[in-house]
Write an enzyme that holds these catalytic residues in place. Structure first.
Site, PDB file in Angstrom:
ATOM      1  N   HIS A  94       0.795  -1.287   0.112  1.00  8.15           N
ATOM      2  CA  HIS A  94       0.001   0.014   0.271  1.00  8.15           C
ATOM      3  C   HIS A  94       0.829   1.456   0.093  1.00  8.15           C
ATOM      4  O   HIS A  94       2.131   1.127   0.287  1.00  8.15           O
ATOM      5  CB  HIS A  94      -1.011   0.059   1.193  1.00  8.15           C
ATOM      6  CG  HIS A  94      -0.054   0.085   2.495  1.00  8.15           C
ATOM      7  ND1 HIS A  94      -0.056  -1.110   3.216  1.00  8.15           N
ATOM      8  CD2 HIS A  94       0.363   1.048   3.098  1.00  8.15           C
ATOM      9  CE1 HIS A  94       0.366  -0.732   4.487  1.00  8.15           C
ATOM     10  NE2 HIS A  94       0.615   0.463   4.401  1.00  8.15           N
TER      11      HIS A  94
HETATM   12  P1  TYD Z   1      -1.754  -2.980   7.802  1.00  5.10           P
HETATM   13  O1  TYD Z   1      -1.311  -1.477   7.702  1.00  5.10           O
HETATM   14  O2  TYD Z   1      -2.431  -3.300   6.403  1.00  5.10           O
HETATM   15  O3  TYD Z   1      -0.301  -3.842   7.860  1.00  5.10           O
HETATM   16  P2  TYD Z   1       0.979  -3.949   6.789  1.00  5.10           P
HETATM   17  O4  TYD Z   1       1.110  -2.803   6.214  1.00  5.10           O
HETATM   18  O5  TYD Z   1       1.851  -4.477   7.958  1.00  5.10           O
HETATM   19  O6  TYD Z   1       0.628  -5.018   5.983  1.00  5.10           O
HETATM   20  O7  TYD Z   1      -2.426  -3.374   8.963  1.00  5.10           O
HETATM   21  C1  TYD Z   1      -2.970  -4.576   9.405  1.00  5.10           C
HETATM   22  C2  TYD Z   1      -4.122  -4.384  10.472  1.00  5.10           C
HETATM   23  O8  TYD Z   1      -3.807  -3.678  11.571  1.00  5.10           O
HETATM   24  C3  TYD Z   1      -5.306  -3.667   9.564  1.00  5.10           C
HETATM   25  O9  TYD Z   1      -6.604  -4.213  10.028  1.00  5.10           O
HETATM   26  C4  TYD Z   1      -5.087  -2.318  10.200  1.00  5.10           C
HETATM   27  C5  TYD Z   1      -4.523  -2.425  11.496  1.00  5.10           C
HETATM   28  N1  TYD Z   1      -3.773  -1.457  12.170  1.00  5.10           N
HETATM   29  C6  TYD Z   1      -4.114  -0.658  13.128  1.00  5.10           C
HETATM   30  O10 TYD Z   1      -5.186  -1.064  13.605  1.00  5.10           O
HETATM   31  N2  TYD Z   1      -3.642   0.221  13.762  1.00  5.10           N
HETATM   32  C7  TYD Z   1      -2.106   0.430  13.068  1.00  5.10           C
HETATM   33  O11 TYD Z   1      -1.431   1.555  13.625  1.00  5.10           O
HETATM   34  C8  TYD Z   1      -1.488  -0.128  11.941  1.00  5.10           C
HETATM   35  C9  TYD Z   1      -0.474  -0.140  11.582  1.00  5.10           C
HETATM   36  C10 TYD Z   1      -2.493  -1.330  11.515  1.00  5.10           C
END
Ligand code: TYD
Length: 134
Positions: free
Chosen positions: A48
């Site tokens: 992303h």
């Molecule tokens: P995501 O940002 O998609 O993880 P990555 O970039 O490591 O693949 O986040 C995974 C899940 O965690 C998603 O449901 C959003 C949640 N999340 C939070 O609730 N707070 C946060 O600060 C972050 C970074 C993610």
């Protein structure tokens, strides 16, 4: 895009080593949130970009590979395997994290609170937006 990789100053003495990160100084934003990833496996993460959020990523333990793609130049692969090295991830930078070692502990400093509406999770949408600003 090598300017995204920052060597962090290590303060060492006979007791060990210390790295200090100061918002607005070591990293080019005020730090509003810290999160970390651990117990990682062979599944890559990220995929992303953020509309506004700026982040700084440090592999405190173990190793991983970070891919940065600004949508204009060739994607950059960065191996993070030392706590004295960090990657600045600006807004509008598509990023992926791959090849986690089993002991990988990945800490991320972020410029703002969590906000799902700031995410661009579709690469096609990211491409369109990066083309639009050129
Ligand atoms: P995501 O940002 O998609 O993880 P990555 O970039 O490591 O693949 O986040 C995974 C899940 O965690 C998603 O449901 C959003 C949640 N999340 C939070 O609730 N707070 C946060 O600060 C972050 C970074 C993610």
């Amino acid at each position: 895009m090598a300017e995204n990789v920052h060597e962090l100053k290590v303060i060492s003495d006979e007791r060990g080593s210390l790295v200090s990160i100061e918002g607005g100084m070591t990293v080019p934003f005020a730090i509003k949130r810290v999160y970390y990833l651990f117990k990682l496996n062979d599944l890559a993460r990220g995929f992303h970009a953020h509309k506004e959020l700026k982040q700084f990523m440090i592999c405190l333990s173990g190793s991983c590979r970070v891919v940065l793609n600004d949508g204009r130049s060739a994607p950059q692969n960065i191996i993070l395997n030392s706590p004295d090295r960090g990657v600045f991830i600006d807004h509008m930078m598509w990023h992926e994290m791959h090849d986690f070692s089993s002991d990988c502990l990945l800490m991320v400093l972020a410029s703002d609170h969590y906000n799902e509406s700031d995410y661009i999770r579709k690469y096609g949408e990211f491409e369109l937006l990066t083309k639009a600003v050129n």
